[in-house]
Design an enzyme around this catalytic site. Structure first.
Site, PDB file in Angstrom:
ATOM      1  N   ARG A  36     -12.877  14.035 -12.109  1.00 33.88           N
ATOM      2  CA  ARG A  36     -13.238  14.696 -11.600  1.00 33.88           C
ATOM      3  C   ARG A  36     -14.613  15.547 -11.697  1.00 33.88           C
ATOM      4  NH1 ARG A  36      -7.436  17.415  -9.073  1.00 33.88           N
ATOM      5  NH2 ARG A  36      -7.988  16.209  -6.892  1.00 33.88           N
ATOM      6  N   LYS A 210       6.851   8.140   0.461  1.00 33.85           N
ATOM      7  CA  LYS A 210       7.889   8.722   1.816  1.00 33.85           C
ATOM      8  C   LYS A 210       6.742   8.143   3.232  1.00 33.85           C
ATOM      9  CE  LYS A 210       9.154  13.289   1.158  1.00 33.85           C
ATOM     10  NZ  LYS A 210       8.433  14.030   0.916  1.00 33.85           N
ATOM     11  N   GLY A 360      -5.320   9.858  -6.499  1.00 36.78           N
ATOM     12  CA  GLY A 360      -3.775   9.722  -6.419  1.00 36.78           C
ATOM     13  C   GLY A 360      -2.816   8.792  -7.106  1.00 36.78           C
ATOM     14  N   GLY A 383      -4.905  14.311  -1.625  1.00 40.13           N
ATOM     15  CA  GLY A 383      -4.676  15.203   0.153  1.00 40.13           C
ATOM     16  C   GLY A 383      -5.909  15.013   0.693  1.00 40.13           C
TER      17      GLY A 383
HETATM   18  P1  AMP Z   1       3.431   8.839  -3.436  1.00 41.03           P
HETATM   19  O1  AMP Z   1       3.092  10.396  -4.006  1.00 41.03           O
HETATM   20  O2  AMP Z   1       4.234   9.362  -1.616  1.00 41.03           O
HETATM   21  O3  AMP Z   1       2.447   7.949  -2.602  1.00 41.03           O
HETATM   22  O4  AMP Z   1       4.285   8.224  -3.929  1.00 41.03           O
HETATM   23  C1  AMP Z   1       4.350   7.416  -4.582  1.00 41.03           C
HETATM   24  C2  AMP Z   1       5.330   7.543  -5.587  1.00 41.03           C
HETATM   25  O5  AMP Z   1       6.662   6.537  -4.805  1.00 41.03           O
HETATM   26  C3  AMP Z   1       5.796   7.068  -7.154  1.00 41.03           C
HETATM   27  O6  AMP Z   1       5.591   8.148  -7.751  1.00 41.03           O
HETATM   28  C4  AMP Z   1       6.597   5.870  -6.606  1.00 41.03           C
HETATM   29  O7  AMP Z   1       6.918   5.728  -8.210  1.00 41.03           O
HETATM   30  C5  AMP Z   1       7.404   5.937  -6.035  1.00 41.03           C
HETATM   31  N1  AMP Z   1       7.421   4.740  -4.986  1.00 41.03           N
HETATM   32  C6  AMP Z   1       7.138   3.679  -4.339  1.00 41.03           C
HETATM   33  N2  AMP Z   1       7.643   3.030  -4.572  1.00 41.03           N
HETATM   34  C7  AMP Z   1       9.247   3.162  -4.442  1.00 41.03           C
HETATM   35  C8  AMP Z   1      10.222   2.184  -4.411  1.00 41.03           C
HETATM   36  N3  AMP Z   1      10.022   1.609  -3.879  1.00 41.03           N
HETATM   37  N4  AMP Z   1      11.428   2.983  -4.767  1.00 41.03           N
HETATM   38  C9  AMP Z   1      10.889   4.229  -5.057  1.00 41.03           C
HETATM   39  N5  AMP Z   1       9.974   5.290  -5.426  1.00 41.03           N
HETATM   40  C10 AMP Z   1       8.968   4.473  -5.090  1.00 41.03           C
END
Ligand code: AMP
Length: 403
Positions: A36, A210, A360, A383
């Site tokens: 950054r 999520k 991210g 974000g």
């Molecule tokens: P996000 O912050 O929503 O982009 O999610 C990223 C996180 O999701 C990372 O830490 C990954 O380890 C986790 N993640 C991705 N796929 C899976 C999965 N199939 N099961 C559990 N955690 C996951």
């Protein structure tokens, strides 16, 4: 409406307040990933090379106590910036009052100062979170310190804080320019073109934990994308909505109906995993195997499988615009990283496409692969880039002067 850019403004002999995003990881005074900071250099250099005085503001972390203040001073950032710029950067240990004002008055053209973390204003006062809740008096005060304001902090553009919206509003009220920096300009150009004017085929790739975090993006991009590839933990709520077995994979029960609606709305645009790497536990050492679309009872899907990787790559090979946000699996563990790394490689191999990575984890994967320079644009805002892709107006951008 086109935004005013720093290069549209005369900065010579001017005091130029630049809001940068120096919210970088620091451990024991040592800076980790400085992307950054590097991304903000063109704007800072432009101002100093053209005879302006660069007065930098940034937040770092969240300030809730005096302990936080000790850990989250910008002093080490000023030292690192000095190395990056190859010139002195004066650190001012306050961000309001006589010491700061004197330091600014002493500046010569081409000088750079960095004031202390703007979020130090979030405690020890009557207003409360003066920076994060945008106390207009704070924005007015900071605006009074300069002749020109430049916002180059895309990472905070989705928030209305005193150091972005507050200052810009006060500058405009005083008939002084509030411009975008070059990084902000680049972010708006790449994300804006992808959302408003994509060259087709346009492929959106979404992953991460999520569904709930990505609903807005899916809804906004269904009509614009030709394909939406979904992997990561969020895929299992969609697979469940289609009636597949998902074992003990990540699952959001309250989003199943919505997933059904999105699948219906998207027709065959949404492409889900056809196979998975499933493990008995959320651990790199756990027994794991490649399974089909259904996850056996007692197991959880932690990565997309080889057939899904091949399917996603096949769709990606013809893409002319790609937006990627979120890993395809629990990629921090080597046994479940392949899907994310293969998608990253596929993007890196596209020579005739605009490839954009939301900040991210997917950005981290691109850097880990050493393919960052093959990606058209890696956003500095996680974000903020998500909200941009949702089609929302970001307050930090809205507050910048129009041309
Ligand atoms: P996000 O912050 O929503 O982009 O999610 C990223 C996180 O999701 C990372 O830490 C990954 O380890 C986790 N993640 C991705 N796929 C899976 C999965 N199939 N099961 C559990 N955690 C996951």
């Amino acid at each position: 409406m086109a935004k005013l850019i720093v290069s549209d403004v005369d900065v010579k002999d001017k005091k130029v307040l630049i809001r940068v995003d120096f919210n970088v990881p620091i451990k024991n005074g040592v800076i980790g990933n400085d992307n950054r900071m590097v991304a903000a250099l063109p704007t800072i250099k432009y101002v100093t090379d053209n005879g302006g005085k660069a007065i930098l503001l940034s937040h770092l972390g969240r300030i809730k106590s005096d302990e936080d203040k000790k850990a989250l001073s910008l002093r080490p950032v000023a030292e690192h910036l000095s190395e990056l710029l190859g010139k002195d950067v004066e650190f001012v240990p306050v961000n309001e009052g006589a010491e700061l004002e004197a330091a600014i008055n002493d500046m010569k053209d081409g000088d750079v100062i960095l004031m202390e973390n703007t979020r130090f204003q979030d405690i020890d006062n009557d207003f409360g979170k003066r920076e994060s809740k945008n106390d207009p008096k704070l924005g007015e005060y900071w605006a009074s310190l300069g002749d020109v304001y430049v916002n180059d902090a895309f990472g905070t553009a989705h928030r209305a804080h005193a150091s972005n919206v507050g200052i810009a509003t006060a500058m405009k009220a005083a008939n002084k320019p509030a411009a975008a920096g070059f990084l902000m300009e680049k972010e708006i150009k790449f994300l804006g073109d992808a959302v408003d004017n994509p060259v087709h085929p346009f492929v959106t790739i979404l992953g991460g934990a999520k569904v709930s975090d990505k609903i807005g993006v899916i809804e906004n991009l269904i009509p614009k994308s030709d394909h939406i590839l979904i992997g990561g933990g969020m895929a299992y709520t969609f697979l469940a909505a289609q009636g597949h077995e998902i074992g003990k994979s990540l699952f959001e029960a309250d989003k199943v109906e919505l997933a059904k609606e999105l699948l219906e709305k998207a027709g065959d645009k949404i492409v889900l995993p056809v196979d998975n790497v499933a493990a008995v536990e959320f651990s790199n050492d756990a027994k794991h195997e490649v399974v089909g679309v259904n996850i056996p009872e007692g197991e959880m899907g932690l990565d997309i499988g080889p057939k899904t990787i091949a399917l996603f790559k096949d769709i990606l090979k013809d893409a002319k615009t790609v937006v990627w946000n979120g890993p395809m699996g629990a990629f921090e563990m080597s046994n479940y990283a392949e899907g994310t790394l293969e998608v990253g490689r596929a993007l890196g191999n596209l020579t005739d496409a605009r490839t954009i990575i939301g900040g991210g984890d997917s950005a981290a994967a691109a850097i880990q692969l050493g393919i960052a320079d093959k990606i058209s644009h890696i956003s500095t805002g996680g974000g903020a880039s998500l909200e941009y892709l949702e089609g929302k107006e970001l307050p930090g951008i809205a507050a910048i002067s129009n041309k």
